[in-house]
Design a protein around this motif. Structure first.
Motif, short mmCIF file in Angstrom:
data_model
loop_
_atom_site.label_atom_id
_atom_site.label_comp_id
_atom_site.label_asym_id
_atom_site.label_seq_id
_atom_site.Cartn_x
_atom_site.Cartn_y
_atom_site.Cartn_z
N UNK A 42 -13.86 5.65 51.80
CA UNK A 42 -15.32 5.62 51.89
C UNK A 42 -15.83 6.32 53.14
N UNK A 43 -14.98 6.48 54.14
CA UNK A 43 -15.40 7.10 55.40
C UNK A 43 -14.91 8.53 55.54
N UNK A 44 -14.37 9.08 54.46
CA UNK A 44 -13.81 10.43 54.54
C UNK A 44 -14.81 11.46 55.03
N UNK A 45 -16.04 11.40 54.57
CA UNK A 45 -17.05 12.38 54.97
C UNK A 45 -17.31 12.29 56.47
N UNK A 46 -17.40 11.09 56.99
CA UNK A 46 -17.66 10.91 58.42
C UNK A 46 -16.44 11.33 59.25
N UNK A 47 -15.26 11.04 58.75
CA UNK A 47 -14.04 11.43 59.47
C UNK A 47 -13.91 12.94 59.50
N UNK A 48 -14.41 13.61 58.46
CA UNK A 48 -14.28 15.06 58.39
C UNK A 48 -15.07 15.78 59.48
N UNK A 49 -16.10 15.14 59.99
CA UNK A 49 -16.96 15.80 60.99
C UNK A 49 -16.19 16.13 62.27
N UNK A 50 -15.55 15.14 62.92
CA UNK A 50 -14.76 15.50 64.12
C UNK A 50 -13.57 16.40 63.81
N UNK A 51 -12.94 16.21 62.64
CA UNK A 51 -11.80 17.06 62.28
C UNK A 51 -12.25 18.50 62.09
N UNK A 52 -13.37 18.70 61.41
CA UNK A 52 -13.88 20.05 61.20
C UNK A 52 -14.29 20.68 62.52
N UNK A 53 -14.89 19.90 63.41
CA UNK A 53 -15.28 20.39 64.72
C UNK A 53 -14.07 20.81 65.54
N UNK A 54 -13.03 19.98 65.52
CA UNK A 54 -11.81 20.30 66.25
C UNK A 54 -11.18 21.58 65.72
N UNK A 55 -11.18 21.75 64.42
CA UNK A 55 -10.60 22.95 63.82
C UNK A 55 -11.40 24.19 64.19
N UNK A 56 -12.73 24.09 64.14
CA UNK A 56 -13.58 25.23 64.48
C UNK A 56 -13.35 25.65 65.93
N UNK A 57 -13.25 24.68 66.84
CA UNK A 57 -13.01 24.99 68.25
C UNK A 57 -11.62 25.62 68.41
N UNK A 58 -10.64 25.08 67.67
CA UNK A 58 -9.27 25.61 67.76
C UNK A 58 -9.22 27.06 67.30
N UNK A 59 -9.85 27.37 66.19
CA UNK A 59 -9.84 28.74 65.66
C UNK A 59 -10.56 29.69 66.62
N UNK A 60 -11.75 29.30 67.05
CA UNK A 60 -12.53 30.15 67.96
C UNK A 60 -11.80 30.36 69.29
#
Length: 332
Positions: A42-60
């Protein structure tokens, strides 16, 4: 008593409960089903926010490191070559995991082809092993630079750095190659549901309706061979480095010299400490829920790729100055 498999990547033991999975009879499924983070659906969408942010910072961040080192001839030195190897490794590991993970969190796309699962499994563990080897190479570079600075340029020449990089790559490729081949040969007739957000090695092979002791013991052996030996060599290097630093005549010289390798030491702690924490949590925290172990496993593979370019970009003056120069030039 429920059997608990070994986990190479995170260096700890993850309890995979088969009681929560379907037990439909089938043989060698064409697809697996990734649960994401069991218990926190039920919290997958909320958990995805920090994970997506971490990935974007890692790629950049990692692409920025590669771009700056390529553009700046003064950075064509062993330290920065190893840093580029680390950036490539971080990009491969995080990209092997995050896109599929986000598709689970955002679109409930849980299916993954059997071959794609084994490919993801291989890339994660292979480049994780390479990353550990890169840390050893970076420790060697700092050791030579501090303990024998006059011979640094003659010891770590470009051909030597290339050979070290090739050895690191071949070690990861060869040691991890049996993982998918062994996983492919097992018959799968228990369930096709993987209680994880990505295809972790033992999470996959434990679904087989066969004795997978070979896979378990081999993955444990590789973990000790790769992680154990690498940590030992890194520790030996830094013991010699610290001895050299404390033998310097002035406090200012000691602090300046320690600062040159402080960022690398911090990166090593950031990369290896979560593995130790997860291992101790499993051994002494038997009541810790499964979702906590999965979260730690995800953070462990996402946090280092995000932190590596940030720490090296801030702590390495040459990279920071070159980045500011590029930004200032574009802004004018």
């Amino acid at each position: 008593m429920q059997e608990t498999p070994f986990c190479l990547r995170t260096g700890h033991l993850l309890p995979y409960s088969m009681s929560d999975s379907n037990t439909t009879d089938f043989t060698n499924p064409s697809t697996f089903i990734l649960q994401g983070i069991p218990g926190l659906e039920m919290a997958h969408v909320w958990i995805s926010i920090p994970f997506c942010t971490m990935y974007a910072i890692a790629v950049l961040g990692n692409f920025t490191i590669l771009f700056i080192v390529k553009r700046e001839p003064s950075l064509h030195e062993p330290m920065y070559y190893f840093l580029c190897m680390l950036a490539v490794s971080d990009l491969v590991v995080s990209t092997s995991i995050v896109p599929k993970m986000l598709s689970i969190f955002w679109f409930n796309s849980r299916e993954i082809d059997f071959s794609a699962c084994l490919t993801q499994l291989y890339f994660i563990h292979c480049f994780s092993a390479m990353e550990s080897g890169i840390f050893v190479a970076m420790a060697l570079d700092r050791y030579v630079a501090i303990c024998d600075p006059l011979r640094h340029s003659t010891i770590l020449t470009n051909p030597v750095v290339a050979k070290i990089g090739l050895a690191i790559m071949l070690r990861g490729i060869i040691l991890i190659l049996p993982f998918p081949f062994l996983a492919r040969r097992w018959p799968y007739c228990k369930t096709n549901i993987i209680p994880h957000s990505y295809c972790e090695h033992i999470a996959v092979v434990k679904l087989a309706c066969a004795d997978v002791s070979i896979s378990s013991y081999y993955s444990l052996s590789v973990a000790f061979l790769v992680m154990g030996l690498d940590v030992f060599f890194i520790a030996m290097s830094y013991i010699q480095i610290l001895r050299a630093i404390f033998s310097l005549p002035t406090k200012d010289a000691q602090l300046k010299t320690f600062g040159t390798c402080g960022s690398h030491l911090f990166i090593i702690l950031v990369s290896y400490f979560p593995a130790l924490f997860s291992f101790l949590t499993h051994r002494f925290g038997h009541n810790v829920p499964l979702h906590f172990h999965i979260l730690i496993a995800n953070v462990y593979v996402l946090m280092p790729p995000m932190l590596h370019p940030i720490i090296y970009g801030v702590r390495t003056k040459q990279i920071w100055d070159r980045l500011l120069q590029l930004l200032t030039h574009k802004g004018t």
